[in-house]
Every structure is written in C-alpha cells, then in structure tokens.
Design an enzyme around this catalytic site. Sequence first.
Site, PDB file in Angstrom:
ATOM      1  N   HIS A 134      43.390  32.866  43.217  1.00  0.00           N
ATOM      2  CA  HIS A 134      43.614  33.419  44.623  1.00  0.00           C
ATOM      3  C   HIS A 134      43.775  32.463  45.887  1.00  0.00           C
ATOM      4  O   HIS A 134      43.822  32.704  46.908  1.00  0.00           O
ATOM      5  CB  HIS A 134      42.689  34.465  44.932  1.00  0.00           C
ATOM      6  CG  HIS A 134      42.653  35.602  43.715  1.00  0.00           C
ATOM      7  ND1 HIS A 134      43.677  36.512  43.506  1.00  0.00           N
ATOM      8  CD2 HIS A 134      41.797  35.562  42.621  1.00  0.00           C
ATOM      9  CE1 HIS A 134      43.242  36.894  42.339  1.00  0.00           C
ATOM     10  NE2 HIS A 134      42.163  36.457  41.881  1.00  0.00           N
ATOM     11  N   GLU A 163      37.336  28.634  38.397  1.00  0.00           N
ATOM     12  CA  GLU A 163      37.561  29.882  37.736  1.00  0.00           C
ATOM     13  C   GLU A 163      39.083  30.472  37.955  1.00  0.00           C
ATOM     14  O   GLU A 163      39.459  31.019  38.972  1.00  0.00           O
ATOM     15  CB  GLU A 163      36.690  31.166  38.403  1.00  0.00           C
ATOM     16  CG  GLU A 163      36.755  32.490  37.400  1.00  0.00           C
ATOM     17  CD  GLU A 163      36.937  33.805  38.251  1.00  0.00           C
ATOM     18  OE1 GLU A 163      36.956  34.836  37.501  1.00  0.00           O
ATOM     19  OE2 GLU A 163      37.307  33.742  39.392  1.00  0.00           O
ATOM     20  N   ARG A 176      29.311  26.393  28.044  1.00  0.00           N
ATOM     21  CA  ARG A 176      28.386  27.066  28.942  1.00  0.00           C
ATOM     22  C   ARG A 176      27.955  28.270  28.019  1.00  0.00           C
ATOM     23  O   ARG A 176      28.199  29.188  27.466  1.00  0.00           O
ATOM     24  CB  ARG A 176      29.132  27.762  30.121  1.00  0.00           C
ATOM     25  CG  ARG A 176      28.123  28.595  31.027  1.00  0.00           C
ATOM     26  CD  ARG A 176      29.024  29.059  32.291  1.00  0.00           C
ATOM     27  NE  ARG A 176      29.828  29.879  32.064  1.00  0.00           N
ATOM     28  CZ  ARG A 176      31.017  30.184  32.939  1.00  0.00           C
ATOM     29  NH1 ARG A 176      30.890  29.741  34.253  1.00  0.00           N
ATOM     30  NH2 ARG A 176      31.914  31.120  32.565  1.00  0.00           N
ATOM     31  N   ASN A 202      36.777  31.942  48.352  1.00  0.00           N
ATOM     32  CA  ASN A 202      38.389  32.484  48.669  1.00  0.00           C
ATOM     33  C   ASN A 202      38.135  33.552  49.788  1.00  0.00           C
ATOM     34  O   ASN A 202      39.244  34.027  50.311  1.00  0.00           O
ATOM     35  CB  ASN A 202      38.645  33.143  47.273  1.00  0.00           C
ATOM     36  CG  ASN A 202      39.819  34.033  47.661  1.00  0.00           C
ATOM     37  OD1 ASN A 202      41.034  33.290  47.916  1.00  0.00           O
ATOM     38  ND2 ASN A 202      39.880  35.434  47.353  1.00  0.00           N
ATOM     39  N   ASP A 215      34.760  30.175  42.420  1.00  0.00           N
ATOM     40  CA  ASP A 215      35.112  31.325  42.188  1.00  0.00           C
ATOM     41  C   ASP A 215      36.414  31.995  42.544  1.00  0.00           C
ATOM     42  O   ASP A 215      37.001  31.307  43.554  1.00  0.00           O
ATOM     43  CB  ASP A 215      34.267  32.530  43.123  1.00  0.00           C
ATOM     44  CG  ASP A 215      34.415  34.093  42.917  1.00  0.00           C
ATOM     45  OD1 ASP A 215      34.222  34.295  41.612  1.00  0.00           O
ATOM     46  OD2 ASP A 215      34.852  34.647  43.481  1.00  0.00           O
ATOM     47  N   ARG A 251      47.960  34.964  46.321  1.00  0.00           N
ATOM     48  CA  ARG A 251      47.118  33.955  46.960  1.00  0.00           C
ATOM     49  C   ARG A 251      47.059  34.359  48.490  1.00  0.00           C
ATOM     50  O   ARG A 251      45.963  34.024  49.076  1.00  0.00           O
ATOM     51  CB  ARG A 251      47.853  32.712  47.073  1.00  0.00           C
ATOM     52  CG  ARG A 251      47.719  31.690  45.916  1.00  0.00           C
ATOM     53  CD  ARG A 251      48.030  31.974  44.580  1.00  0.00           C
ATOM     54  NE  ARG A 251      47.841  31.200  43.632  1.00  0.00           N
ATOM     55  CZ  ARG A 251      48.914  30.109  42.942  1.00  0.00           C
ATOM     56  NH1 ARG A 251      49.967  30.420  43.466  1.00  0.00           N
ATOM     57  NH2 ARG A 251      48.281  29.104  42.261  1.00  0.00           N
ATOM     58  N   ASP A 257      40.320  37.716  52.758  1.00  0.00           N
ATOM     59  CA  ASP A 257      40.854  36.848  52.335  1.00  0.00           C
ATOM     60  C   ASP A 257      40.956  35.545  53.562  1.00  0.00           C
ATOM     61  O   ASP A 257      41.911  35.768  54.258  1.00  0.00           O
ATOM     62  CB  ASP A 257      42.383  36.970  51.898  1.00  0.00           C
ATOM     63  CG  ASP A 257      42.632  35.983  50.767  1.00  0.00           C
ATOM     64  OD1 ASP A 257      41.772  36.104  49.881  1.00  0.00           O
ATOM     65  OD2 ASP A 257      43.897  35.684  50.824  1.00  0.00           O
ATOM     66  N   ARG A 279      31.131  25.870  40.277  1.00  0.00           N
ATOM     67  CA  ARG A 279      32.024  26.730  39.542  1.00  0.00           C
ATOM     68  C   ARG A 279      32.706  27.460  40.841  1.00  0.00           C
ATOM     69  O   ARG A 279      31.815  27.941  41.557  1.00  0.00           O
ATOM     70  CB  ARG A 279      31.335  27.855  39.001  1.00  0.00           C
ATOM     71  CG  ARG A 279      31.895  29.058  37.979  1.00  0.00           C
ATOM     72  CD  ARG A 279      31.858  30.217  38.924  1.00  0.00           C
ATOM     73  NE  ARG A 279      32.506  31.319  38.218  1.00  0.00           N
ATOM     74  CZ  ARG A 279      32.924  32.484  38.749  1.00  0.00           C
ATOM     75  NH1 ARG A 279      32.573  32.533  40.060  1.00  0.00           N
ATOM     76  NH2 ARG A 279      33.587  33.431  38.207  1.00  0.00           N
TER      77      ARG A 279
END
Length: 512
Positions: free
Chosen positions: A216, A248, A352, A115, A212, A173, A182, A210
């Site tokens: 966003h 996530e 997990r 991200n 992250d 976002r 970003d 996974r």
Amino acid sequence: MKLLVLATLLGLSSAQFDPHMKDGRTSLVHLFEWRWADIAEECERYLAPNGYGGVQISPPSEHIVLTNPWQPWWQRYQPISYNLCSRSGNENELRDMITRCNNVGVNIYVDAVINHMCGAGGGEGKHSSCGSYFNANTKDFPSVPYSAWDFNDGKCHTGSGEIENYNDIYQVRDCRLVSLLDLALEKDYVRGKVAEYMNTLIDMGVAGFRVDACKHMWPGDLSAVFRRLNNLNTKWFSSGSRPFIVQEVIDLGGEPITASEYTGLGRVTEFKYGAKLGTVIRKWSGEKLSYLVNWGEGWGMMASGKALVFVDNHDNQRGHGAGGASIVTFWDSRLYKIAVGLMLAHPYGVTRVMSSFRWDRNIVNGQDENDWMGPPSYGDGTTKPVPINPDSTCADGWVCEHRWRQIRNMVIFRNVVNGEPLSNWWDNGSNQVAFGRGSRGFIVINNDDWTLDATLNTGLPGGTYCDVISGDKQGSSCTGKQVQVGGDGYAYFNISNSEEDPFIAIHADSKL
Ligand code: AAO
C-alpha cells in the site's frame, strides 16, 4: 574506479537483506503480543541458549485502545503517534529489552506501521496507549504531529475513499486499507517523521524492521524513507551495517502489484511459501511431498536471498490477510511440526518461527467469529506475563511453539547446517522424502499413510546420531531414537505413519 563504485553500491545495497544475526544464528521468532519484560527474559533464559537469532516484536508505537471489540490484537496496527508506549510496555522496558537481548546475541526486529494511522471516523476523545490526544475525524495527531495535510485522501479516487479493487495499483497505494487513514508518504515531512521514528529504534539497538502493508506504499516512497535510515548501533553491530528490511507484500499471484517491485529495497515476505506448503502437507489438490524436490524458486517463489519465509503468520493463522484455508498452524500441531521442521531444514529464505497465543476459536461458515481476540490479559486489558511451566512449556494461553522440542531443535539444526547446500534428496514418489545439507545434517519425513522403510545416503560421517525430533542429545546419551550411520554414509530408517511425529532429523552436533 567505476568497478569500485559499483562494488560499494552493491555492498551497501546487499546489507539490508542481511539479518545481521550473531554467532552463526539463522532464525527469528515472532513473539506476537508479548510484553517487552517477558521478551527480555526469554532472550536470556531460552532464545540465546537455544540458538534463536532474533525476535520480531509487535508494533511498539502508541496505538488506539478499542473497547468494541474489547482490545483486539489488531488495535496495535492503528498508530496514534510514534511515542514508544504500547500494550507491550513503555519506552524504558523497550530499551531494557533491546539491550538485554543484544547482550546475549539475540537481535530485535520491529514491526513498523508506517502506511497509516488509526481507522477513519474514530472521532475525538478515544483512548490511546500513552494517553495522547487525537481526532480521527479531523485527522489530527498532535503527538507526531500530523494534520489533515499529511494524508492521501485527495489522491484517492474511489467513491468510498477505500481500496475497492486490488487490480488498480493507484487505489491500492493512495486509498485507505480497511478505512485506515492513509499517510502521504510522498511528502518530505511525512518521510522525515517516519524515518525519525525508525532511527530512534535503530539508535536504541534494533537490527531491522518488518514493514507493515508495503503493498500500500509506492516503492519510490519507501526507498526514500529507507535511504534516510541510520546504520545500526555499533555497540552491537559492525560499523556500516544497514538495517535489515522485510517488507510485508502479499503476492500470491493474480494482482498487478508484485513482490518483485519491492525486492530491490529489502527482503519481502514470501506468502506463497506457507500457502503452498500447507497444501502439500495437507495433501490437497493432489500435492505430494515428493514434488518439493525443487522447492523454492522452482515453485515460482522469489529468489531465496530476497525472501522471508514462515509457515503461518499472525494474520493468516486466524483468517486475516491471505493464504487461505491451507495454512497450517499450532491448531493442527502434528502437521505443523512437520511443516516447520521441513522449512527449517530447507536452505530457502530467512526463516521466521511463529509464537502464538490461544484464543476461543469459533469457526462459523468458514469464518472465525473470534479472530479479533487479543492476547491473554486481565479484565482491564493489560497483557498477562508469560509463565513457564516446570517442563519448559508456557502457561496461561501462550502457545510458545518456539519452545516445542521439535521446532526448537530444528532451529538448532538450521544453525548447524548453515551454508551447506541441499544434498542427497530421496523420495518414494509419494509423501516420503529425505534430504541432507552437505555432510552436516539429514532429515527424513513420512507423510504417507504407510510405514517408511528405507536405507538412505545421509551424507554424514559414520557414527551413532541422536534424532532431535523424538528426543535430545544429553551429554553422551540420547533421550530419543538413535540412528546408525555406516562408514559409507548410509543409514536405515523406519518411520511408522502412526508415530506422534513421523519424521527424524540428525546433524553434526547430535552425534553421540
Ligand atoms: C480493523 C478492522 C477493520 C476496520 C479497521 C479500521 O478489522 O474492519 O476497518 O480496523 O478501523 C490488522 C487486521 C485488520 C485491522 C487492522 C487495523 O488484520 O483486520 O482492521 O489491523 O486494526 C491486506 C494488506 C496487508 C494486511 C492484510 C491484513 O495488503 O498489508 O490486508 N496485513 C497487515 C498486517 C495486519 C494489519 C494491517 C496490515 C494493517 O499484517 O495485521 O491489519 O496495519 C488480498 C490482497 C492482500 C490483502 C488481503 C486482505 O489477498 O492481496 O494484499 O491484505 O486481500 O483482504 C486470496 C488472494 C489474496 C487475497 C486474499 C484475500 O487468498 O490470493 O491475494 O484472497 O482476499
């Protein structure tokens, strides 16, 4: 023909929900901040023999190296490039780990930070884990390369350039999450660089990611990236396997962005699971174990086939992210074992297990002043190896919850009961519950302040079983309690509330 196309599409799209675990294994463990060399050994010496299906590793990409605070764990969530050298090791060590873990049937899942890059205002001349040059002020990351054009700032309309309001989906976002630069993932170029990074790892043999901070990123941008991913390496996975995806997204309700926007693309972290389970196990807000009779979707969680579940994660075990004070961690070890045991016995979600390091926790006014502290390390910040004690626990500050007998044996329980439905639920209307998984396993938990004393239908074939919480089955004997199941499937249980571990679990493979 139409049907065939539909079937193919469904077949393809369902694959990223499948962790592709080998030999009927079902759980992964997050070896938070472990070095690649230690993970390789752990796969061979412990994870494979004890039925763990995979490892979530800390971000392998080149990251910033900070000195104030001193090398916090979170520096790894600030990428500088997609070179594969990090605090956990270099590219050769990473490749060696992936190969050795795969060779013993343990998958590797990568924590992919896509991200953003590092925090803004870092300036020039700061350190990075492979020594690459970067300049956060001018947004110059020549080792990717990314330049100012590849970031979102023009699209963010808050005064600070930061996310100020989680109720505004555009801010969430297009603006900076805690000042992190970003990336403009709507750009084909950026998508290409991210996909190239992930494909390098797929080709090395990882089973998935996974991802992250997905809240966003726009689902459409993520979808475009995921579509570019290669199939898994056929040296270890069947041909046509899509990478496992866990996004996530923190959705505890109350915000306009929901997990359901992402469940079409892959699995999503179900944060309600640990937050609510913690409340129940702590008996806060009048919650009781008996209310778990419809645990899962019945509690407002996403569909089981979309969820990745966990009792705590690397953020909320130290007050980052979300979940709040109810989260149970290794610091509350007695409650923690019950919570993890319950999670592993219950059919909901892909599970997990967290494996942590100890830090100098110092809670002042509800805030942990040392929430930044990195893994056990030497004076220069190099992460220490994980030494194993003769009793198989870990030393030097590594907690290794995944090696606690109660947790390890419940990972095996989950493999043994895989595919069996929840059955024979019993509760006392309070905090004593029991349930089975078909005719393969049964768990009884006492979280009341008095003794549990009951004869229950286990659903298991008659015989003598070894309780895998208080001990282990060793050959034909049992180092813990024994449970006699009659020919009718019933067994007598007595669990004092003052026992070290007030629960019992038996399964088909613990039969003596
Ligand atoms: C560090 C410093 C910053 C500095 C920055 C850049 O701490 O001060 O500005 O560097 O220099 C980790 C650390 C951060 C660290 C970062 C980069 O946790 O402290 O910043 O590395 O080094 C949000 C995101 C979620 C994110 C979570 C931490 O949505 O994606 O924050 N988790 C991941 C990783 C995490 C990592 C990053 C992302 C960044 O797991 O380790 O950060 O790569 C609400 C929202 C959530 C939001 C939380 C956070 O939650 O819903 O989406 O998570 O706020 O504040 C109730 C609500 C709940 C709410 C919560 C908290 O519980 O129900 O919804 O309250 O308000």
